[in-house]
Design a protein around this motif. Structure first.
Motif, PDB file in Angstrom:
ATOM      1  N   UNK A  45      35.210  53.498 -37.356  1.00  0.00           N
ATOM      2  CA  UNK A  45      34.304  52.436 -36.925  1.00  0.00           C
ATOM      3  C   UNK A  45      35.097  51.146 -36.790  1.00  0.00           C
ATOM      4  N   UNK A  46      35.113  50.578 -35.594  1.00  0.00           N
ATOM      5  CA  UNK A  46      35.913  49.380 -35.327  1.00  0.00           C
ATOM      6  C   UNK A  46      35.269  48.134 -35.926  1.00  0.00           C
ATOM      7  N   UNK A  47      36.121  47.198 -36.345  1.00  0.00           N
ATOM      8  CA  UNK A  47      35.601  45.954 -36.916  1.00  0.00           C
ATOM      9  C   UNK A  47      35.020  45.034 -35.846  1.00  0.00           C
ATOM     10  N   UNK A  48      35.362  45.279 -34.597  1.00  0.00           N
ATOM     11  CA  UNK A  48      34.860  44.414 -33.527  1.00  0.00           C
ATOM     12  C   UNK A  48      33.989  45.215 -32.573  1.00  0.00           C
ATOM     13  N   UNK A  49      33.044  44.515 -32.001  1.00  0.00           N
ATOM     14  CA  UNK A  49      32.073  45.185 -31.126  1.00  0.00           C
ATOM     15  C   UNK A  49      32.615  45.313 -29.707  1.00  0.00           C
ATOM     16  N   UNK A  51      33.310  48.266 -26.417  1.00  0.00           N
ATOM     17  CA  UNK A  51      32.780  49.533 -25.908  1.00  0.00           C
ATOM     18  C   UNK A  51      31.290  49.475 -25.669  1.00  0.00           C
ATOM     19  N   UNK A  52      30.522  50.194 -26.459  1.00  0.00           N
ATOM     20  CA  UNK A  52      29.081  50.309 -26.289  1.00  0.00           C
ATOM     21  C   UNK A  52      28.357  49.493 -27.371  1.00  0.00           C
ATOM     22  N   UNK A  53      28.003  48.225 -27.088  1.00  0.00           N
ATOM     23  CA  UNK A  53      27.392  47.370 -28.117  1.00  0.00           C
ATOM     24  C   UNK A  53      26.079  47.922 -28.677  1.00  0.00           C
ATOM     25  N   UNK A  54      25.283  48.581 -27.833  1.00  0.00           N
ATOM     26  CA  UNK A  54      24.006  49.117 -28.325  1.00  0.00           C
ATOM     27  C   UNK A  54      24.243  50.178 -29.396  1.00  0.00           C
ATOM     28  N   UNK A  55      25.160  51.091 -29.137  1.00  0.00           N
ATOM     29  CA  UNK A  55      25.476  52.137 -30.115  1.00  0.00           C
ATOM     30  C   UNK A  55      26.114  51.529 -31.361  1.00  0.00           C
ATOM     31  N   UNK A  56      26.963  50.534 -31.146  1.00  0.00           N
ATOM     32  CA  UNK A  56      27.637  49.863 -32.259  1.00  0.00           C
ATOM     33  C   UNK A  56      26.611  49.271 -33.211  1.00  0.00           C
ATOM     34  N   UNK A  57      25.700  48.452 -32.674  1.00  0.00           N
ATOM     35  CA  UNK A  57      24.705  47.805 -33.531  1.00  0.00           C
ATOM     36  C   UNK A  57      23.697  48.788 -34.093  1.00  0.00           C
ATOM     37  N   UNK A  69      34.840  54.951 -42.625  1.00  0.00           N
ATOM     38  CA  UNK A  69      36.065  54.163 -42.510  1.00  0.00           C
ATOM     39  C   UNK A  69      35.841  53.067 -41.486  1.00  0.00           C
ATOM     40  N   UNK A  70      36.153  51.823 -41.869  1.00  0.00           N
ATOM     41  CA  UNK A  70      36.118  50.708 -40.925  1.00  0.00           C
ATOM     42  C   UNK A  70      37.559  50.451 -40.500  1.00  0.00           C
ATOM     43  N   UNK A  71      37.813  50.594 -39.193  1.00  0.00           N
ATOM     44  CA  UNK A  71      39.150  50.400 -38.635  1.00  0.00           C
ATOM     45  C   UNK A  71      39.348  48.909 -38.382  1.00  0.00           C
ATOM     46  N   UNK A  91      34.878  35.924 -32.159  1.00  0.00           N
ATOM     47  CA  UNK A  91      33.498  36.069 -31.682  1.00  0.00           C
ATOM     48  C   UNK A  91      33.076  37.531 -31.616  1.00  0.00           C
ATOM     49  N   UNK A  92      34.042  38.452 -31.618  1.00  0.00           N
ATOM     50  CA  UNK A  92      33.717  39.878 -31.572  1.00  0.00           C
ATOM     51  C   UNK A  92      33.750  40.532 -32.948  1.00  0.00           C
ATOM     52  N   UNK A  93      34.220  39.810 -33.960  1.00  0.00           N
ATOM     53  CA  UNK A  93      34.322  40.391 -35.296  1.00  0.00           C
ATOM     54  C   UNK A  93      32.982  40.247 -36.003  1.00  0.00           C
ATOM     55  N   UNK A  94      32.544  41.316 -36.604  1.00  0.00           N
ATOM     56  CA  UNK A  94      31.273  41.321 -37.311  1.00  0.00           C
ATOM     57  C   UNK A  94      31.500  40.823 -38.735  1.00  0.00           C
TER      58      UNK A  94
END
Length: 135
Positions: A45-49, A51-57, A69-71, A91-94
């Motif tokens: 799981x990437x630390x930044x959003x 690719x696909x923001x809907x799936x990410x959130x 695992x958070x990458x 701005x992309x980091x959660x």
């Protein structure tokens, strides 16, 4: 653990095989080609959003417990402070993922004390950013 034969072959190919990112991941992808299985996204799981923001959130908000695992791709938390990402694309980091990493890291440090001193290298106000004991 790789076999001695695999390690020797990797060492022979290290400076010859092209790497798409000039790093270890690109080399491993080229060396093993299609001889690997892709892990589910929850194990990378990437630390930044991206690719696909809907799936990410959706995963972060509804299935957060399934993330294994958070990458921390790009700038690493241990190179920054607990309070902010020190580079890349903030701005992309959660923020929740950043805070989660620091909470886990500082809890680990607290358990290892006194054999380990954990300090944030970039404190927000010029002081040393340490986790207070007892928290």
């Amino acid at each position: 653990r790789p076999s001695a034969k695999t390690v020797a072959s990797m060492q022979e190919q290290m400076h010859v095989l092209p790497s798409y990112d000039d790093g270890d991941q690109g080399f491993l992808n080229a060396f093993f080609s299609q001889e690997w299985d892709r892990l589910p996204y929850t194990y990378n799981f990437m630390k930044s959003k991206t690719g696909n923001p809907e799936a990410y959130y959706w995963l972060l908000d509804s299935q957060w417990w399934s993330i294994k695992v958070v990458h921390m791709v790009g700038v690493k938390p241990w190179k920054c402070s607990r309070f902010r990402d020190c580079g890349g694309f903030p701005e992309r980091v959660i923020g929740r993922l950043w805070a989660l990493w620091w909470d886990a890291f500082l809890a680990m440090c607290e358990q290892a004390a006194p054999s380990l001193t954990c300090v944030s290298p970039v404190p927000p106000s010029g002081g040393t950013a340490r986790r207070p004991s007892g928290n």
